[in-house]
Design a protein around this motif. Sequence first.
Motif, PDB file in Angstrom:
ATOM      1  N   GLY A  51      50.640  32.247  34.124  1.00 34.26           N
ATOM      2  CA  GLY A  51      51.327  33.414  33.573  1.00 34.26           C
ATOM      3  C   GLY A  51      50.922  34.737  34.182  1.00 34.26           C
ATOM      4  O   GLY A  51      50.968  35.781  33.518  1.00 34.26           O
ATOM      5  N   LEU A  52      50.515  34.729  35.460  1.00 32.19           N
ATOM      6  CA  LEU A  52      50.116  35.955  36.146  1.00 32.19           C
ATOM      7  C   LEU A  52      50.825  36.049  37.496  1.00 32.19           C
ATOM      8  O   LEU A  52      51.347  35.056  38.000  1.00 32.19           O
ATOM      9  N   GLU A  53      50.839  37.243  38.067  1.00 30.86           N
ATOM     10  CA  GLU A  53      51.433  37.435  39.383  1.00 30.86           C
ATOM     11  C   GLU A  53      50.336  37.534  40.439  1.00 30.86           C
ATOM     12  O   GLU A  53      49.218  37.977  40.152  1.00 30.86           O
ATOM     13  N   VAL A  54      50.688  37.131  41.660  1.00 28.21           N
ATOM     14  CA  VAL A  54      49.748  37.178  42.776  1.00 28.21           C
ATOM     15  C   VAL A  54      50.407  37.889  43.947  1.00 28.21           C
ATOM     16  O   VAL A  54      51.556  37.599  44.303  1.00 28.21           O
TER      17      VAL A  54
ATOM     18  N   ASN B 170      49.793  38.698  48.053  1.00 32.19           N
ATOM     19  CA  ASN B 170      48.995  38.136  49.139  1.00 32.19           C
ATOM     20  C   ASN B 170      48.848  39.104  50.304  1.00 32.19           C
ATOM     21  O   ASN B 170      49.831  39.605  50.848  1.00 32.19           O
ATOM     22  N   VAL B 171      47.612  39.363  50.673  1.00 33.91           N
ATOM     23  CA  VAL B 171      47.253  40.186  51.836  1.00 33.91           C
ATOM     24  C   VAL B 171      46.069  39.470  52.474  1.00 33.91           C
ATOM     25  O   VAL B 171      45.027  39.346  51.850  1.00 33.91           O
ATOM     26  N   PHE B 172      46.216  39.004  53.708  1.00 35.50           N
ATOM     27  CA  PHE B 172      45.096  38.217  54.214  1.00 35.50           C
ATOM     28  C   PHE B 172      45.059  38.122  55.735  1.00 35.50           C
ATOM     29  O   PHE B 172      46.009  38.469  56.426  1.00 35.50           O
ATOM     30  N   HIS B 173      43.910  37.607  56.223  1.00 31.08           N
ATOM     31  CA  HIS B 173      43.648  37.432  57.647  1.00 31.08           C
ATOM     32  C   HIS B 173      44.264  36.101  58.079  1.00 31.08           C
ATOM     33  O   HIS B 173      43.582  35.076  58.165  1.00 31.08           O
ATOM     34  N   ALA B 174      45.549  36.112  58.351  1.00 30.02           N
ATOM     35  CA  ALA B 174      46.274  34.868  58.614  1.00 30.02           C
ATOM     36  C   ALA B 174      45.732  34.137  59.834  1.00 30.02           C
ATOM     37  O   ALA B 174      45.669  32.907  59.859  1.00 30.02           O
ATOM     38  N   GLY B 175      45.334  34.883  60.857  1.00 26.87           N
ATOM     39  CA  GLY B 175      44.847  34.258  62.076  1.00 26.87           C
ATOM     40  C   GLY B 175      43.579  33.456  61.873  1.00 26.87           C
ATOM     41  O   GLY B 175      43.291  32.529  62.635  1.00 26.87           O
ATOM     42  N   ASP B 176      42.801  33.786  60.844  1.00 28.75           N
ATOM     43  CA  ASP B 176      41.566  33.062  60.529  1.00 28.75           C
ATOM     44  C   ASP B 176      41.786  32.004  59.450  1.00 28.75           C
ATOM     45  O   ASP B 176      40.866  31.252  59.129  1.00 28.75           O
ATOM     46  N   GLY B 177      42.955  32.000  58.830  1.00 31.89           N
ATOM     47  CA  GLY B 177      43.166  31.131  57.675  1.00 31.89           C
ATOM     48  C   GLY B 177      42.379  31.597  56.465  1.00 31.89           C
ATOM     49  O   GLY B 177      42.157  30.840  55.515  1.00 31.89           O
ATOM     50  N   ASN B 178      41.964  32.855  56.470  1.00 28.90           N
ATOM     51  CA  ASN B 178      41.148  33.407  55.387  1.00 28.90           C
ATOM     52  C   ASN B 178      42.050  34.135  54.386  1.00 28.90           C
ATOM     53  O   ASN B 178      42.591  35.197  54.674  1.00 28.90           O
ATOM     54  N   LEU B 179      42.231  33.523  53.217  1.00 32.70           N
ATOM     55  CA  LEU B 179      43.162  34.040  52.210  1.00 32.70           C
ATOM     56  C   LEU B 179      42.506  35.095  51.336  1.00 32.70           C
ATOM     57  O   LEU B 179      41.328  34.996  50.998  1.00 32.70           O
ATOM     58  N   HIS B 180      43.305  36.092  50.950  1.00 32.39           N
ATOM     59  CA  HIS B 180      42.867  37.080  49.973  1.00 32.39           C
ATOM     60  C   HIS B 180      43.967  37.306  48.945  1.00 32.39           C
ATOM     61  O   HIS B 180      44.496  38.414  48.829  1.00 32.39           O
ATOM     62  N   PRO B 181      44.336  36.271  48.176  1.00 32.60           N
ATOM     63  CA  PRO B 181      45.318  36.500  47.121  1.00 32.60           C
ATOM     64  C   PRO B 181      44.755  37.457  46.077  1.00 32.60           C
ATOM     65  O   PRO B 181      43.584  37.344  45.677  1.00 32.60           O
ATOM     66  N   LEU B 182      45.560  38.417  45.657  1.00 33.72           N
ATOM     67  CA  LEU B 182      45.151  39.397  44.657  1.00 33.72           C
ATOM     68  C   LEU B 182      45.831  39.038  43.347  1.00 33.72           C
ATOM     69  O   LEU B 182      47.062  39.168  43.214  1.00 33.72           O
ATOM     70  N   ILE B 183      45.061  38.562  42.395  1.00 34.11           N
ATOM     71  CA  ILE B 183      45.601  38.173  41.091  1.00 34.11           C
ATOM     72  C   ILE B 183      45.719  39.425  40.233  1.00 34.11           C
ATOM     73  O   ILE B 183      44.729  40.102  39.966  1.00 34.11           O
TER      74      ILE B 183
END
Length: 270
Positions: free
Chosen positions: A149-152, A154-167
């Motif tokens: 029941g929350l929104e996310v 996404n802003v992240f370092h795609a080239g590294d596969g390093n995710l930074h989803p912001l909940i």
Amino acid sequence: LPETTRLILAAFDDVGRAAEAVATIMAAGVVPAGLEMMDGPALRAAEDFAGAGYPRDAAAILLCEIDGQAEDVAEEIERVSGLLRASGATEVRIARDEAERRRFWAGRKGAFPAMGRLAPDYYCIDGTIPRKALPFVLAEMGRLAEVHGLEVANVFHAGDGNLHPLILYDANREGDLEKAEALGGAILELCVSVGGSITGEHGVGREKINQMCVQFSPAEVNAFHALKAAFDPLGLLNPGKAIPTLARCAEYGGMHVHNGALPFAHLERF
């Protein structure tokens, strides 16, 4: 400093296609100086905040920077532009000059504070996955967000596969923080399930200690404790952080307890 630095902005009408484009670029042997991804909610908030010139109607954008010798950069820019178009980009825009390049990056760097336009609070997750798993993981994160029941955003370092989803949540609303933490844990466990890790750059501390039980076996956790004991026999350095006790893993469901006894019961618990 490199002789030349140029930046490509690519817009997509589907987040999955943007994620697939990342894998395509890396599989082609291109090594960008930077390869960042932002989804629709994140890029629109960043655009309102920084006025970077992003296409507001895009479902996702990629920022791909190439640097090096001028001739090599020109060749790579053409190559990457072709890969992006072949991957379904609806728009491929090369920064016209240094000022526009800086504006494009200003939006990305301002994305985190820009989240204040979407929610009073956000919880930043840091997990890393194989780049080929990006389309699946992004889709699954969307499903998990709906379940909690929350929104996310996404802003992240795609080239590294390093995710930074912001909940996105509101700490003043009862239960929201707990839902955000539960969703964060589920996302980290998703990362592990596709062959990734619970952290890329932010570390474990206490926040991710339960997910250590998911990523590592009891034997591995015991090895971590043995290594720590060699350097910190009195347990004075960051006690209770980074490495879970086996009892904690049992409580979390990360290992099984048979007849009320832990495996390797003769080993000292730290």
